[in-house]
Scaffold this active site. Sequence first.
Site, PDB file in Angstrom:
ATOM      1  N   SER A   1      73.177  14.020   5.286  1.00 58.62           N
ATOM      2  CA  SER A   1      73.564  13.227   6.257  1.00 58.62           C
ATOM      3  C   SER A   1      72.310  13.109   7.211  1.00 58.62           C
ATOM      4  O   SER A   1      71.334  13.697   7.152  1.00 58.62           O
ATOM      5  CB  SER A   1      74.807  13.871   6.894  1.00 58.62           C
ATOM      6  OG  SER A   1      74.698  14.698   7.550  1.00 58.62           O
TER       7      SER A   1
ATOM      8  N   ASP B   1      81.729  18.697  -6.331  1.00 56.67           N
ATOM      9  CA  ASP B   1      82.577  18.290  -5.210  1.00 56.67           C
ATOM     10  C   ASP B   1      84.267  18.256  -5.511  1.00 56.67           C
ATOM     11  O   ASP B   1      84.755  17.335  -5.093  1.00 56.67           O
ATOM     12  CB  ASP B   1      81.957  16.809  -4.679  1.00 56.67           C
ATOM     13  CG  ASP B   1      82.206  16.769  -2.925  1.00 56.67           C
ATOM     14  OD1 ASP B   1      83.077  17.620  -2.288  1.00 56.67           O
ATOM     15  OD2 ASP B   1      82.293  15.572  -2.590  1.00 56.67           O
TER      16      ASP B   1
END
Lengths: 501, 501
Positions: free
Chosen positions: B203, B260
Amino acid sequence: MLKLKRIGLDTHRQNVAFIARTCRPYRPEDFQALKKIEIHHTGDSMLATLIISDDGSIVADDELGLSGPAFDRLGAGEGTSVTIAPAAPPKSMEAVRAKMRGHTLSDGEIDVVIRDISGLRYSEMEIAAFLIASASYTTSREMLALTQSMARVGNRLDWSSDVIVDKHCIGGIPGNRTSMVVVPIVAAHGLMIPKTSSRAITSPAGTADTMEVLARVDLSIAEMTEVVRTHKGCLVWGGHVNLSPADDILISVERPLRIDTREQMVASILSKKLAAGSTHLLIDIPVGPTAKVRDAGEAMRVRKLFEYVGDRIGIDLRIVVTDAREPVGRGIGPVLEARDVMAVLNGHEDAPTDLREKSLQLAGRLLDFDPALRGGTGYDRARDLLDSGRALATMEAIIDAQGRRTPPPLGTLTRDILAPVSGTISGIDCYRLGRIARLAGAPMDKGAGIDLLRKNGDRVEKGEPLYRIHACVKSDFSFAHGLADEDNGYRLDVGAGAPPC
Amino acid sequence: MLKLKRIGLDTHRQNVAFIARTCRPYRPEDFQALKKIEIHHTGDSMLATLIISDDGSIVADDELGLSGPAFDRLGAGEGTSVTIAPAAPPKSMEAVRAKMRGHTLSDGEIDVVIRDISGLRYSEMEIAAFLIASASYTTSREMLALTQSMARVGNRLDWSSDVIVDKHCIGGIPGNRTSMVVVPIVAAHGLMIPKTSSRAITSPAGTADTMEVLARVDLSIAEMTEVVRTHKGCLVWGGHVNLSPADDILISVERPLRIDTREQMVASILSKKLAAGSTHLLIDIPVGPTAKVRDAGEAMRVRKLFEYVGDRIGIDLRIVVTDAREPVGRGIGPVLEARDVMAVLNGHEDAPTDLREKSLQLAGRLLDFDPALRGGTGYDRARDLLDSGRALATMEAIIDAQGRRTPPPLGTLTRDILAPVSGTISGIDCYRLGRIARLAGAPMDKGAGIDLLRKNGDRVEKGEPLYRIHACVKSDFSFAHGLADEDNGYRLDVGAGAPPC
């Protein structure tokens, strides 16, 4: 722009790049998250794992180091200007992730995965992800696609003949060097049998290691082709021939993780045979309590997988299930196994009969592939070729053509392992004897290994030798007989000297 | 015996060893099959991946090179005599292989796997095998065992207090810097909130990156403890504190493979909180079309997993599901996000109301954990602390205690992205704006990022700016506005200027 530098580190199939932490044109931290970079030079590109260097003598601020194999693969000279960028994971990893979620992959998806793997675009982690996801469930169709995709990458041999025979043993039995007897018999008959073999990975000897006692085996494709055109057969190491290289890459990850599924084995073997141009193939499945395949049910399941793929890639494939309750022949280790092979070819009266008999059975089945031969006469023909000395003559010619070598001596550090009680031998643990021979130094030391003096059914008295360990290096020698002293791998039936059931 | 040499290569968590191909006491080929060696020196041992060197200036014939981090971990001096041996895979890989075959692992098996992983006894391939096998199916019980085993390794903080609160957001929303408002409010109230945060991985900014604009964040455990004892709260980077290091290792493999799973996320977060000594925890699950959690059903499944583990490890855990249809606040990128946070704490009239409101909601829920506070008054108390300036004073004190820094300037390369048509903004793609801000240089360049000038529901005329890109480096600047020109991430409702539904 960075200047290319070759770093003398052998990273095998992994491309590794080195950049100085104080590198000027780039910020090394930019690349850390994904660990992989893409290297560009004049239209070409390559992926590599990045290591940051704090040692200016390894890479300077304006240099990009590449490990030896990576440098050679990129094929640009030292000092060449290159640019680098963070490398995204290969797009085909989407298919791998889908496989992880339980999806079945299409032929096209498998093909792109295999192309990326053979193009060294996958890290070992990513290859592991593909293998593990596939290990939990692979459909027959996926196994077929895998076989075909792997065969498409790398070299593909074409022998311009309708009958190219080959044999393959799925392994696990020490001393099982039938190929070195079968190839000269089949070649002497006149069928083409271009045999490539592997070196031992976890066993004490592969066919390539054993043949190397007698001849050069690291032939190029051109050299191999020349030998086969002249003598109809060869016995070379597959490593230089670059057949199904994707398979070699997959194996390099399967091995340390001990991933060992039937589907991956079938795809691996048949992709190599397809690339080698085989048209007729005999698969030997040894079955025994300490072999890779333990019972008839498992052997049948493996057989069906081979047949499914074989039929669809146009290879005429037959399976033989063989008895593997003990090692084949007497020797375990390259020099000792080569001795057994040459004894069979020479027709010595003390040649191991089990090696002779198994080789004749296999050669007979292969000769039965010959349209010119009357049905059911393969075995007799094989025996004639062996007993007449024609197979030996062909073997000598193949050895000369590949490059004859003087066999190395047998290891001079020896120790006889003795029967602890009197009795009849009722079992020999193939796996344990393989480990002992390997600890003794085989196959690295070609003269190291085990010489079996007794086999199943033999009667021994307490204190008589069961087998002899040969080693070349003292530390290996003591490791090996230490393991044998713990458990010698022989089972003795002491019940009133009765014959074993 | 080989003499130890430090090689200035940064291999992070991987131990890498180097041996000369012409090494005298050992045969490097002996180690090639498994690629890993065990290094022994005076009772201690360490596993490392082996690379063979053809460059005498890297390692000489009688030397064993160790990459920087591996050398430091072994803790022996240069020139120390060491011996090496081929390393078998860690025994706990048997459990991983069982998991690959679909078995459920016992608490004890998981514990040994985690110990071996944190002891760096697993290669990246082996870690990938564990993660992928677990990704296909993890029971709640396994997730609990994983949490507890991971928390047991590394440091464990003990604050000698009954109420240690913490908050965690499962992420994915740019600009969502509520922690930097919540921590000073909660600390000003007097509850202890020792907050460790991560840096951004994929991010444009993590809380640690943003706090670093204002203060030092790489505090040691002793420094962090001192700040918390004095001011009740801190905002530090978790990387130096060594809480649940096994989790960091797993993440370093999950990230490139993009593994994930919910179970691994829950175990990861709660192992860190358990090790950090938290007793009361608020988990923020943002739900939105471009967030990590896309709908209410998925949010509920995640909530149940957190509650299952939380209840069994003795953490009083509450979940808040928050609206994530657009970024929080105006800035995306460390400097811009720090500006928003300080505007809220200072009570500026143009401070982003959504960041203020969300922070107050979360802080209120945390204050409700305080037994001394009357039920239902948490929110009001939080607002009082913010509006009275006491939260700001606490933040300033924490900044000074951690070590105040002068904020770096905002990136001076700017470009306004304009509305292509007139309309009302009906959607903002969080994922795409995050990518654009990251390409612009965030978080590496703290002053890079995006300043949102309009948000959902705003009316814009054609040619009016939607947001402004800030960058510090020319190439990043053009990458970023290139991506924005392709698709600016805003959705405009042009239907007669009607308000969006």
